[in-house]
Design a protein around this motif. Structure first.
Motif, PDB file in Angstrom:
ATOM      1  N   ARG A  25      12.145  65.685  -6.128  1.00 25.22           N
ATOM      2  CA  ARG A  25      12.259  64.606  -7.502  1.00 25.22           C
ATOM      3  C   ARG A  25      12.697  63.438  -6.686  1.00 25.22           C
ATOM      4  O   ARG A  25      13.406  63.353  -5.962  1.00 25.22           O
ATOM      5  N   GLU A  27      13.576  59.314  -7.802  1.00 22.29           N
ATOM      6  CA  GLU A  27      14.293  58.555  -8.952  1.00 22.29           C
ATOM      7  C   GLU A  27      14.312  57.166  -8.282  1.00 22.29           C
ATOM      8  O   GLU A  27      14.715  56.976  -6.960  1.00 22.29           O
ATOM      9  N   CYS A 148      19.217  64.055  -1.127  1.00 20.98           N
ATOM     10  CA  CYS A 148      20.265  64.739  -1.658  1.00 20.98           C
ATOM     11  C   CYS A 148      19.545  66.119  -1.742  1.00 20.98           C
ATOM     12  O   CYS A 148      18.443  66.444  -2.106  1.00 20.98           O
ATOM     13  N   LYS A 156      16.040  72.462  -4.097  1.00 25.25           N
ATOM     14  CA  LYS A 156      16.032  71.128  -5.078  1.00 25.25           C
ATOM     15  C   LYS A 156      16.325  70.056  -3.883  1.00 25.25           C
ATOM     16  O   LYS A 156      17.486  69.935  -3.525  1.00 25.25           O
ATOM     17  N   THR A 158      16.300  65.804  -4.081  1.00 25.19           N
ATOM     18  CA  THR A 158      16.324  64.400  -4.688  1.00 25.19           C
ATOM     19  C   THR A 158      16.305  63.277  -3.876  1.00 25.19           C
ATOM     20  O   THR A 158      17.247  63.416  -2.943  1.00 25.19           O
ATOM     21  N   ARG A 160      16.872  59.598  -4.040  1.00 24.81           N
ATOM     22  CA  ARG A 160      17.175  58.513  -5.017  1.00 24.81           C
ATOM     23  C   ARG A 160      17.219  57.096  -4.454  1.00 24.81           C
ATOM     24  O   ARG A 160      17.945  56.833  -3.533  1.00 24.81           O
ATOM     25  N   THR A 192      24.153  62.299  -7.902  1.00 25.97           N
ATOM     26  CA  THR A 192      23.639  63.466  -7.980  1.00 25.97           C
ATOM     27  C   THR A 192      24.684  64.636  -8.220  1.00 25.97           C
ATOM     28  O   THR A 192      24.575  65.526  -9.134  1.00 25.97           O
TER      29      THR A 192
END
Length: 199
Positions: A25, A27, A148, A156, A158, A160, A192
């Motif tokens: 993901r 962001e 992260c 998962k 992430t 950011r 997070t």
């Protein structure tokens, strides 16, 4: 600077494969400024520079430990993606000059201020001062990036991207500049962790 056609195809294929292995993901893409700027990210795994190269559409020139360039099959690959060597554990003036040249040529520089992978329980390690020298010499914006999550099958991850930082006071202490950058990265990581607690 954009990647050439062949390298760009390799990037897209590699990113597709990684997204099948990890739940990635991203962001904060809206925070990405126009080049030149310096990406400063935390460093916990060998996957970190790969993620940044695949996520950012423009070429990112990374400092990479000189030992990697002694591996005959790896050296041409990482050079193709914009890496250049830095000698760890001591002041490498040549690498600093190359980093300054990259930014002054209107490109994107990628640095892991911690200088090595963080294998501790600390959220981030104290950053090294070399990046501050590049910032002062170029006046470039700094883009804090937090990576992260744990690198494991279907884990998962992430990435950011924070808001750009500017350091206009050339008299400011180098360690203070780096500490500010690392604090911003730490806050992005904690963001997070806070989201996980809210669920």
């Amino acid at each position: 600077m954009k990647y050439n056609f062949l390298v760009n195809i390799i990037r897209k294929v590699a990113y597709g494969i990684l997204k099948c292995i990890f739940l990635i993901r991203v962001e904060g893409r809206e925070n990405i400024p126009n080049a030149p700027y310096i990406i400063c990210a935390n460093h916990r795994s060998y996957l970190d520079p790969v993620l940044i190269i695949l996520i950012f559409d423009e070429r990112v020139y990374f400092m990479a430990k000189s030992e990697l360039f002694k591996i005959w099959w790896l050296s041409p690959i990482i050079r193709a993606f914009g890496a250049f060597p830095v000698k760890r554990g001591k002041s490498d003036i040549g690498a600093i000059r190359k980093a300054i040249e990259v930014v002054r040529s209107n490109n994107i520089l990628g640095i892991f201020p911690e200088g090595k992978r963080n294998r501790t329980n600390e959220i981030v390690l104290r950053g090294e001062k070399g990046v501050a020298t590049v910032i002062k010499a170029t006046g470039a914006k700094v883009l804090p990036v937090a990576i992260c999550g744990k690198v494991r099958l279907f884990g998962k991850i992430t990435v950011r991207i924070g808001k750009p930082l500017e350091f206009t006071n050339t008299d400011e202490d180098n360690q203070k500049i780096v500490d500010t950058i690392m604090q911003n990265i730490k806050e992005l990581i904690l963001k997070t962790n806070n989201k996980k607690k809210e669920k």
